[in-house]
Motif scaffolding. Structure first.
Motif, PDB file in Angstrom:
ATOM      1  N   ASP A 424       0.847  -1.185   0.000  1.00  5.70           N
ATOM      2  CA  ASP A 424       0.000   0.000   0.000  1.00  5.70           C
ATOM      3  C   ASP A 424       0.883   1.236   0.000  1.00  5.70           C
ATOM      4  O   ASP A 424       1.800   1.363   0.814  1.00  5.70           O
ATOM      5  N   ILE A 425       0.599   2.144  -0.957  1.00  2.00           N
ATOM      6  CA  ILE A 425       1.350   3.396  -0.975  1.00  2.00           C
ATOM      7  C   ILE A 425       0.470   4.555  -0.518  1.00  2.00           C
ATOM      8  O   ILE A 425       0.841   5.723  -0.654  1.00  2.00           O
ATOM      9  N   ALA A 430      -2.001   0.655  -4.599  1.00  3.26           N
ATOM     10  CA  ALA A 430      -0.624   0.251  -4.887  1.00  3.26           C
ATOM     11  C   ALA A 430      -0.421   0.296  -6.393  1.00  3.26           C
ATOM     12  O   ALA A 430      -1.369   0.434  -7.171  1.00  3.26           O
ATOM     13  N   VAL A 431       0.814   0.194  -6.804  1.00  2.00           N
ATOM     14  CA  VAL A 431       1.152   0.186  -8.221  1.00  2.00           C
ATOM     15  C   VAL A 431       1.533  -1.236  -8.611  1.00  2.00           C
ATOM     16  O   VAL A 431       2.385  -1.857  -7.958  1.00  2.00           O
ATOM     17  N   PHE A 432       0.896  -1.728  -9.675  1.00  2.00           N
ATOM     18  CA  PHE A 432       1.111  -3.101 -10.122  1.00  2.00           C
ATOM     19  C   PHE A 432       1.581  -3.111 -11.582  1.00  2.00           C
ATOM     20  O   PHE A 432       1.157  -2.281 -12.394  1.00  2.00           O
ATOM     21  N   GLU A 469       1.756  -1.809 -17.486  1.00  2.00           N
ATOM     22  CA  GLU A 469       3.011  -1.955 -16.727  1.00  2.00           C
ATOM     23  C   GLU A 469       3.022  -1.087 -15.469  1.00  2.00           C
ATOM     24  O   GLU A 469       3.822  -1.326 -14.551  1.00  2.00           O
ATOM     25  N   TYR A 470       2.172  -0.066 -15.432  1.00  4.09           N
ATOM     26  CA  TYR A 470       2.134   0.833 -14.273  1.00  4.09           C
ATOM     27  C   TYR A 470       0.665   1.146 -14.005  1.00  4.09           C
ATOM     28  O   TYR A 470       0.122   2.145 -14.456  1.00  4.09           O
ATOM     29  N   TYR A 471       0.028   0.229 -13.248  1.00  6.36           N
ATOM     30  CA  TYR A 471      -1.398   0.360 -12.992  1.00  6.36           C
ATOM     31  C   TYR A 471      -1.627   0.536 -11.503  1.00  6.36           C
ATOM     32  O   TYR A 471      -1.124  -0.240 -10.679  1.00  6.36           O
ATOM     33  N   ARG A 472      -2.372   1.563 -11.155  1.00  3.02           N
ATOM     34  CA  ARG A 472      -2.699   1.821  -9.754  1.00  3.02           C
ATOM     35  C   ARG A 472      -4.144   1.373  -9.509  1.00  3.02           C
ATOM     36  O   ARG A 472      -5.073   1.826 -10.174  1.00  3.02           O
ATOM     37  N   ASN A 473      -4.277   0.477  -8.551  1.00  2.00           N
ATOM     38  CA  ASN A 473      -5.592  -0.093  -8.289  1.00  2.00           C
ATOM     39  C   ASN A 473      -6.529   0.956  -7.707  1.00  2.00           C
ATOM     40  O   ASN A 473      -6.116   2.005  -7.211  1.00  2.00           O
TER      41      ASN A 473
END
Length: 596
Positions: A424-425, A430-432, A469-473
């Protein structure tokens, strides 16, 4: 008696007309002498077309007694029948006797050879020419041939030519027959005519032979009197020596009416002789041609291609509207209706004027309702307003429909993948890197892969994730869907994104001097993650000097104790206790050095 009923074979529309040539292979009328039973080995006829007449189509017919011969020669070129018709007459004395007629399309042959003498040879009916055969004994041995030529010329009126063919018989057993010709439309009866090719007629057997059109007697004396229609004549040449064959044409403009959509033809034979005995000729009708001045369109429809998307009830159809065999244009805005199992599912219309022999191609995507089974019949009807009725009067109202069986593709089964986890950011996000799942699925071409937030978007190919490649939920527990297109459908995967609280990273020094750098006790991975945390700061004597929480970080000041409350703490080492208030973690304690 057995026969093939007369039926529409071909239609030709435009500035067209027809003529016919032919000849008999009987050297004499075959009723004169019981001992006579032979045919000629060949006969010929002259074809003469004007230079500005263009051949549209041509057919060779030949007929005779017996079961038939399907291989003959015309100008020494071998021709093979495309089809053969047969009729059987049950003679009271000699039993069943069969007669035949064959035809072949010779359009290319005539276009190549043009005008000239055409010689017909090699017709074999020898099994019927034996002296003891029933054919010879009842004098119904015959053979002959004819060529029909449909041609066009710019000076002709706009006509519709209907060519009907089959093989029907009348005789003393069945002395009268009525044949109803459909698929005609009379807009102008001026110049209307009808032609016949018939076999086995005899001039000397004039026993009530007649042809009636819509109950009107036809005659063309002296060649074709009204009571002896089948008398071995050729109306095109004026010959009366076309033995045992009749190639005749009649004007019928006074026998049909504007608006007629069918023509009733009645054939008769049979009368009592001077001794009161019923006598009749045996007549075999081979084809009928009508030439009518009809200026109407004739809309037809054909499905060219269709696409059944996988897991979709949207059907993509490419189709063509034709105006072939017409004598007038098909107007724009002619309605088109689409049915699934007779349920109306869509409507459209032609966009442009469609010329005679022209066409218009369109595409449409139709949605198949859930109430329709996955396997159904798609039907397209041109000139249909959606309830089975049309707006356009056509030459043929019965050819506006095309049908196609369709089976929808069921959606593939979803395959579950292991979840992706990340720290968790903040605010449970979070970034996945979603592409980490690619090694776990079958992919031949990366361009075939799409990532989606919902299954609906996956099925509709909408709102794909642009940067996987850079997905934030967007939720602590979120499902992601993967679509991998294949040649026939697609593969369907799903997996969860799990946001977890990772241990915070606590610095050992900070400088609350308000220089904009390291001005607070910045514990990485704490704020907006462990939102219920409690932070306690003690000085080196164990006195609580600060108590903080998610909305109150420590900037080096004191908020506990009456002596130093609100003041900056002096340089030195301080001790903390961090209660994360998370069941997965114990309280964390340590020290931090404050300097300026």
């Amino acid at each position: 008696m057995f026969s093939q009923e007369m039926a529409l074979f071909q239609q030709y529309s435009g500035r067209v007309d027809y003529l016919a040539i032919g000849n008999t292979l009987n050297p004499f009328e075959n009723n004169l002498d019981r001992s006579f039973c032979e045919i000629l080995t060949e006969s010929a006829a002259e074809l003469t077309l004007n230079p500005d007449w263009n051949i549209v189509a041509a057919y060779l017919y030949w007929a005779g007694s017996g079961l038939g011969d399907t291989n003959v020669r015309l100008n020494n070129s071998l021709l093979t029948a495309e089809d053969t018709y047969q009729v059987t007459y049950n003679d009271p004395t000699y039993g069943p006797l069969t007669y035949f007629s064959s035809y072949v399309n010779i359009t290319d042959f005539l276009q190549t050879n043009g005008n000239g003498l055409y010689t017909f040879t090699d017709l074999d009916i020898s099994e019927t020419l034996l002296s003891n055969s029933g054919y010879c004994n009842n004098r119904t041995n015959f053979a002959g041939w004819s060529i029909y030529v449909i041609y066009e010329n710019a000076d002709l009126p706009i006509n519709q030519i209907n060519l009907f063919q089959g093989l029907e018989i009348i005789n003393r057993n069945v002395p009268e027959k009525t044949i109803v010709l459909n698929d005609v439309n009379v807009l102008d009866n001026n110049g209307a005519k009808i032609g016949f090719l018939a076999w086995e007629g005899d001039a000397n057997l004039d026993y009530g032979e007649s042809i009636l059109i819509n109950n009107n007697l036809l005659s063309n004396p002296p060649l074709n009197p009204g009571n002896n229609a089948f008398n071995g004549t050729n109306s095109f040449t004026g010959s009366n020596t076309f033995y045992n064959g009749d190639l005749d044409v009649y004007a019928i403009e006074n026998n049909i009416a504007i608006g007629d959509t069918q023509v009733a033809i009645t054939l008769t034979t049979g009368a009592l002789d001077d001794f009161g005995v019923l006598r009749a000729d045996l007549i075999i009708l081979n084809n009928i041609v009508t030439v009518l001045n009809s200026q109407l369109p004739d809309a037809t429809v054909e499905i060219n291609t269709y696409n059944v998307p996988c897991a979709s009830r949207n059907l993509e159809v490419n189709y063509t509207i034709y105006n072939n065999n017409a004598t007038d244009i098909l107007p724009p805005a002619t309605p088109i209706a689409f049915y699934a199992n007779n349920t109306l599912i869509a409507q459209s219309a032609t966009e442009n004027t469609i010329a005679i022999n022209g066409f218009e191609t369109q595409s449409i995507t139709v949605n198949i309702p859930e109430t329709i089974a996955d396997s159904f019949t798609l039907q397209i009807r041109v000139d249909d307003t959606g309830n089975g009725t049309g707006l356009v009067t056509e030459l043929n109202e019965g050819n506006n429909t095309t049908n196609l069986p369709i089976t929808l593709l069921a959606p593939p089964e979803v395959i579950s993948l292991n979840p992706l986890e990340n720290c968790d950011i903040g605010f449970n996000s979070a970034v996945f890197n979603l592409t980490e799942q690619l090694p776990h699925i079958h992919v031949e071409n990366i361009e075939s892969v799409g990532f989606y937030e919902t299954a609906t978007d996956l099925f509709n190919l909408e709102n794909n994730i642009l940067i996987p490649e850079y997905y934030r939920n967007t939720a602590p527990l979120q499902t992601i869907y993967i679509r991998v297109d294949t040649e026939t459908c697609f593969n369907f995967y799903k997996f969860d994104l799990i946001t977890k609280n990772c241990p915070p990273i606590i610095p050992q020094v900070f400088t609350p001097n308000q220089d904009g750098f390291n001005d607070w006790f910045q514990i990485e991975g704490l704020y907006d993650i462990f939102e219920k945390h409690q932070l306690l700061i003690y000085n080196r004597w164990g006195t609580l000097i600060f108590e903080g929480h998610n909305n109150l970080p420590w900037y080096g000041n004191s908020n506990k104790g009456s002596l130093h409350r609100g003041k900056r703490v002096p340089v030195g080492t301080y001790f903390y206790v961090l209660y994360l208030n998370d069941g997965n973690y114990k309280p964390v304690s340590g020290w931090v050095y404050v300097t300026y």
